[in-house]
Design an enzyme around this catalytic site. Structure first.
Site, PDB file in Angstrom:
ATOM      1  N   GLY A  13      77.529  50.903  14.268  1.00  0.00           N
ATOM      2  CA  GLY A  13      76.920  50.167  13.162  1.00  0.00           C
ATOM      3  C   GLY A  13      77.583  48.813  13.011  1.00  0.00           C
ATOM      4  O   GLY A  13      78.099  48.253  13.974  1.00  0.00           O
ATOM      5  N   CYS A  14      77.588  48.317  11.810  1.00  0.00           N
ATOM      6  CA  CYS A  14      78.152  46.994  11.517  1.00  0.00           C
ATOM      7  C   CYS A  14      79.596  46.895  12.004  1.00  0.00           C
ATOM      8  O   CYS A  14      80.439  47.694  11.627  1.00  0.00           O
ATOM      9  CB  CYS A  14      78.096  46.766  10.001  1.00  0.00           C
ATOM     10  SG  CYS A  14      78.906  45.255   9.474  1.00  0.00           S
ATOM     11  N   PHE A  15      79.876  45.908  12.837  1.00  0.00           N
ATOM     12  CA  PHE A  15      81.235  45.800  13.364  1.00  0.00           C
ATOM     13  C   PHE A  15      82.251  45.456  12.287  1.00  0.00           C
ATOM     14  O   PHE A  15      83.432  45.753  12.429  1.00  0.00           O
ATOM     15  CB  PHE A  15      81.344  44.863  14.566  1.00  0.00           C
ATOM     16  CG  PHE A  15      80.706  43.507  14.473  1.00  0.00           C
ATOM     17  CD1 PHE A  15      80.559  42.817  13.290  1.00  0.00           C
ATOM     18  CD2 PHE A  15      80.237  42.906  15.636  1.00  0.00           C
ATOM     19  CE1 PHE A  15      79.975  41.556  13.243  1.00  0.00           C
ATOM     20  CE2 PHE A  15      79.653  41.646  15.613  1.00  0.00           C
ATOM     21  CZ  PHE A  15      79.525  40.975  14.407  1.00  0.00           C
ATOM     22  N   CYS A  17      82.602  46.951   9.626  1.00  0.00           N
ATOM     23  CA  CYS A  17      83.054  48.246   9.095  1.00  0.00           C
ATOM     24  C   CYS A  17      83.904  49.025  10.091  1.00  0.00           C
ATOM     25  O   CYS A  17      84.538  50.011   9.722  1.00  0.00           O
ATOM     26  CB  CYS A  17      81.848  49.084   8.694  1.00  0.00           C
ATOM     27  SG  CYS A  17      80.763  48.265   7.515  1.00  0.00           S
TER      28      CYS A  17
END
Length: 174
Positions: A13-15, A17
């Site tokens: 997912g979002c890097f 995070c």
């Protein structure tokens, strides 16, 4: 300098995070946000967000295997993602947010495959484990403003990671 170092590449997912959970571990030398798995050289964030490059957001972790093993990193990885969701993670949807373990060697591949099989057999999740394990290709660091985002904008980082933390606590802390 004969210190042994290795790299691991994880997409979850979002890097933004994915940096903090690894950055805090002993033996981690660096965690770089970037793009990998696609067909466009040196993509920009905007290009990757367009879902036309084949790239996914990922982190490249440089580590000292005498302090933290690749197997330990894979275990940390599982606890940061929803391994049952192949088309995104939490509020981030689309191919550029898919969960993938990108392996740099045959040994890493064996460790990742065994870990995924163990997780699938554990009964921790009611849905199948769909995280892909793929050979690593070129990794392109993201723009500077994406690096160490949790330090640069802690308020936005906290908002971005809310669902992820909730999921992790539900499946790993209980």
């Amino acid at each position: 300098m004969d210190k042994q170092i290795e790299t691991a590449i994880f997409a979850g997912g979002c890097f933004w995070c994915m940096v903090h959970p690894f950055d805090q571990q002993p033996g981690i030398i660096s965690v770089v946000s970037g793009y990998t798995g696609g067909h466009v050289p040196n993509p920009t964030y905007e290009q990757v967000c367009s879902q036309t490059t084949g790239h996914t957001e990922a982190v490249k972790i440089t580590f000292d295997p005498t302090i933290i093993s690749y197997a330990q990193l894979v275990e940390i990885y599982w606890q940061q993602t929803d391994p049952t969701d192949e088309m995104g993670q939490f509020q981030d949807r689309g191919d550029s947010y898919r969960p993938v373990i990108f392996t740099n060697s045959e040994q890493q591949k064996k460790i990742a495959l065994a870990s995924r099989a163990k997780l699938a057999a554990s009964g921790r999740f009611t849905k199948p484990i769909v995280t892909k394990i793929e050979a690593a290709g070129p990794f392109y660091p993201a723009e500077d403003y994406h690096q160490d985002f949790y330090r640069k904008d802690p308020t936005r980082y906290a908002a971005e990671t809310g669902q992820r933390h909730q999921f992790s606590q539900q499946h790993w802390q209980g």
